[in-house]
Design a protein around this motif. Structure first.
Motif, PDB file in Angstrom:
ATOM      1  N   SER A  22       9.816 -14.707 -13.807  1.00 25.36           N
ATOM      2  CA  SER A  22       9.735 -13.985 -15.086  1.00 25.36           C
ATOM      3  C   SER A  22       8.296 -13.747 -15.519  1.00 25.36           C
ATOM      4  O   SER A  22       7.910 -12.644 -15.876  1.00 25.36           O
ATOM      5  N   ALA A  23       7.484 -14.813 -15.501  1.00 26.64           N
ATOM      6  CA  ALA A  23       6.127 -14.708 -16.038  1.00 26.64           C
ATOM      7  C   ALA A  23       5.276 -13.767 -15.194  1.00 26.64           C
ATOM      8  O   ALA A  23       4.620 -12.859 -15.715  1.00 26.64           O
ATOM      9  N   SER A  24       5.292 -13.965 -13.878  1.00 29.21           N
ATOM     10  CA  SER A  24       4.477 -13.112 -13.014  1.00 29.21           C
ATOM     11  C   SER A  24       4.985 -11.676 -13.008  1.00 29.21           C
ATOM     12  O   SER A  24       4.205 -10.743 -12.827  1.00 29.21           O
ATOM     13  N   ARG A  52       2.252 -18.176 -14.572  1.00 36.37           N
ATOM     14  CA  ARG A  52       3.400 -18.533 -13.733  1.00 36.37           C
ATOM     15  C   ARG A  52       4.515 -19.169 -14.544  1.00 36.37           C
ATOM     16  O   ARG A  52       5.448 -19.734 -13.998  1.00 36.37           O
TER      17      ARG A  52
ATOM     18  N   GLU B  20      15.485 -13.665 -10.901  1.00 36.47           N
ATOM     19  CA  GLU B  20      14.668 -13.646 -12.109  1.00 36.47           C
ATOM     20  C   GLU B  20      13.589 -14.728 -12.091  1.00 36.47           C
ATOM     21  O   GLU B  20      12.473 -14.507 -12.533  1.00 36.47           O
ATOM     22  N   HIS B  21      13.947 -15.912 -11.557  1.00 40.01           N
ATOM     23  CA  HIS B  21      13.033 -17.046 -11.662  1.00 40.01           C
ATOM     24  C   HIS B  21      12.442 -17.438 -10.309  1.00 40.01           C
ATOM     25  O   HIS B  21      13.124 -17.400  -9.297  1.00 40.01           O
ATOM     26  N   ASN B  22      11.171 -17.843 -10.335  1.00 41.80           N
ATOM     27  CA  ASN B  22      10.595 -18.440  -9.137  1.00 41.80           C
ATOM     28  C   ASN B  22      10.928 -19.935  -9.131  1.00 41.80           C
ATOM     29  O   ASN B  22      11.583 -20.444 -10.047  1.00 41.80           O
ATOM     30  N   GLU B  25       9.911 -21.961 -12.181  1.00 41.19           N
ATOM     31  CA  GLU B  25      10.698 -21.627 -13.375  1.00 41.19           C
ATOM     32  C   GLU B  25      12.118 -22.200 -13.305  1.00 41.19           C
ATOM     33  O   GLU B  25      12.717 -22.494 -14.338  1.00 41.19           O
TER      34      GLU B  25
END
Lengths: 162, 350
Positions: A22-24, A52, B20-22, B25
């Motif tokens: 989401s952040a990146s 991140r 959506e998330h790495n 996250e």
């Protein structure tokens, strides 16, 4: 007696679909709009770019977005004497650039250094973007950074970010 | 041995593909949940250990990035195993035996979705004679299943019954990915995926993360009403080459259980069996009686985040002791092709 087998080839290839998260993703989309967006830790107030989603020091989510300047200070650099890219003639300089308002340095190419001037720690630089029509969600949307001509920043202003 | 217990457990919902998330996250909220439940302040954690594989993310040193979810400043004592998180828990248990620290944070994470997990797992095979042929994870499991059918009275219907039972159990697990009522005979009418395995014999592909907080002695009693005490833990490994093993048995599981002090008195067993036939092999290797509740969570057939599934088995078993639903539990984790390496963790409520 036959020759011993001393080696053989066993090629391996794996393909991945990378998820930036989401952040990146928000950061990459901001780049595609010609902006640079980082995130601030609610606890230690450090600003991360690229963000991140989590503060590595405090381990808390970094939800607050911060729009960063397109100018910054070279904290450290190296001179590259090998040719990696056809478009760039060695020697050239790669540098860690602390954007104004950020607490972590970006790595990028330095170009347009005036004749007779050498890249130094503390040198002030600004982003040079691709044409608006070529903007994309990649840091390649910034072609390189170039010196602004301002006086060098003091060592104290970036010594915590080396 | 020093008394060490699991005092809290948390896991992410298992999903087929989290776009959506790495990894950080996915992991961050799970770390926070487990820490909050443990009641132990982050600064007091004596040791942190993680399990993951860079092959899943396709990024070297991705486990270092994952530390962002934990926070490593001021510097922490930390370690990593390129193995399922159950082995990270084993390392943390050993570290707690040293006696100078009282708590440990163990986490595991893995997204199986970015690459082709079946191909990625083939790279754990012997690199000279087997891996270059690219048999994938389901192929080698099918080899084992065929050997089991040939050597024993087990049938493909027995495999289907294992799938039906696990996925029925999973209905009460909000984090499971595959749950529901299935009829074994109906399952048998489907086509083979890789003979003799059908789709229901194989685990789902999952993205997930799990976190366990461990504490020793009085700290465990202080922070947890019913700590899940680890009465014994051991892991054993078999030969790398599939051709030199008897794939129809699991002597390393039997030995690990013996060394972990297993006796017949077990309420529940969480077995890390990604394939239906492997549960049958493990039940025999462990000598589990009919009275033991096997995989009340639904097991690896309901959710299989590679590198996390084994740690989840320990967490699911421990949680039932913490909740007061069971008195004694066995948790098992596996690693490598065809149950090559096995860990057994025995736990009791008091």
């Amino acid at each position: 007696m036959s020759e011993p087998v001393v080696g053989f080839g066993a090629p391996i290839r794996l393909e991945y679909n990378y998820t930036p998260g989401s952040a990146s993703s928000r950061y990459l989309r901001s780049i595609a709009e010609g902006r640079i967006v980082g995130q601030r830790c609610p606890n230690c107030e450090k600003v991360y770019v690229p963000p991140r989603g989590s503060c590595p020091t405090c381990a808390v989510p970094t939800a607050e977005e911060v729009e960063l300047a397109h100018t910054g200070t070279i904290t450290t650099f190296c001179v590259v004497n090998l040719s990696f890219y056809k478009e760039i003639e060695p020697p050239y300089v790669c540098a860690s650039i602390l954007l104004d308002g950020a607490d972590i340095a970006l790595f990028h190419l330095i170009q347009e250094v005036p004749e007779g001037r050498e890249v130094t720690m503390g040198m002030r630089v600004e982003a040079v973007w691709v044409d608006e029509s070529e903007l994309a969600p990649t840091l390649e949307s910034i072609k390189y950074f170039r010196p602004t001509g301002e006086p060098d920043a003091s060592y104290d202003s970036y010594k915590e970010h080396l | 041995m020093r008394e060490v217990a699991v005092v809290s457990f948390a896991q992410a919902p298992n999903v087929r593909r989290d776009t959506e998330h790495n990894e950080v996250e996915i992991l961050s909220p799970v770390v926070r949940e487990a820490m909050e439940r443990s009641g132990i302040p982050k600064a007091d954690i004596g040791f942190t250990c993680s399990g993951s594989s860079d092959y899943l993310a396709g990024q070297p040193f991705s486990f270092v990035t994952a530390l962002d979810a934990v926070g490593a400043w001021p510097p922490i004592r930390e370690s990593h195993v390129e193995m399922d998180g159950a082995w990270a828990l084993y390392e943390a248990w050993v570290r707690l035996q040293h006696g100078d620290i009282d708590s440990a944070l163990v986490y595991a994470y893995g997204k199986s979705s970015p690459g082709d997990i079946r191909e990625i797992l083939s790279l754990q095979l012997d690199p000279y004679y087997l891996a270059p042929l690219w048999p994938d994870a389901v192929d080698v499991a099918a080899l084992q299943a065929r050997a089991l059918l040939d050597a024993t009275d087990f049938t493909e219907r027995d495999f289907a019954a294992v799938a039906a039972r696990n996925r029925s159990n999973a209905k009460s697990n909000p984090n499971s990915q595959l749950a529901g009522d299935f009829d074994a005979d109906e399952l048998l009418s489907s086509d083979y995926l890789v003979s003799p395995l059908r789709k229901h014999d194989c685990p789902p592909i999952s993205d997930g993360a799990a976190v366990i907080v461990m504490a020793a002695g009085d700290l465990a009693r202080d922070v947890c009403e019913r700590p899940a005490w680890i009465s014994g833990i051991d892991h054993r490994i078999e030969a790398h080459g599939l051709g030199v093993r008897d794939l129809t048995t699991s002597p390393s599981t039997t030995l690990a259980a013996e060394k972990a002090g297993m006796n017949g008195n077990i309420d529940i067993a969480e077995l890390h069996a990604p394939f239906t036939h492997q549960e049958l092999i493990l039940r025999e290797a462990l000598g589990l009686s009919e009275s033991v509740s096997i995989n009340p969570s639904g097991g690896a057939l309901a959710a299989n985040p590679v590198m996390v599934t084994g740690l989840i088995r320990i967490g699911e078993a421990a949680q039932r002791l913490i909740d007061g639903d069971a008195k004694t539990a066995l948790a098992h984790a596996t690693s490598g092709p065809c149950l090559q390496q096995n860990l057994v963790c025995m736990m009791r409520a008091a």
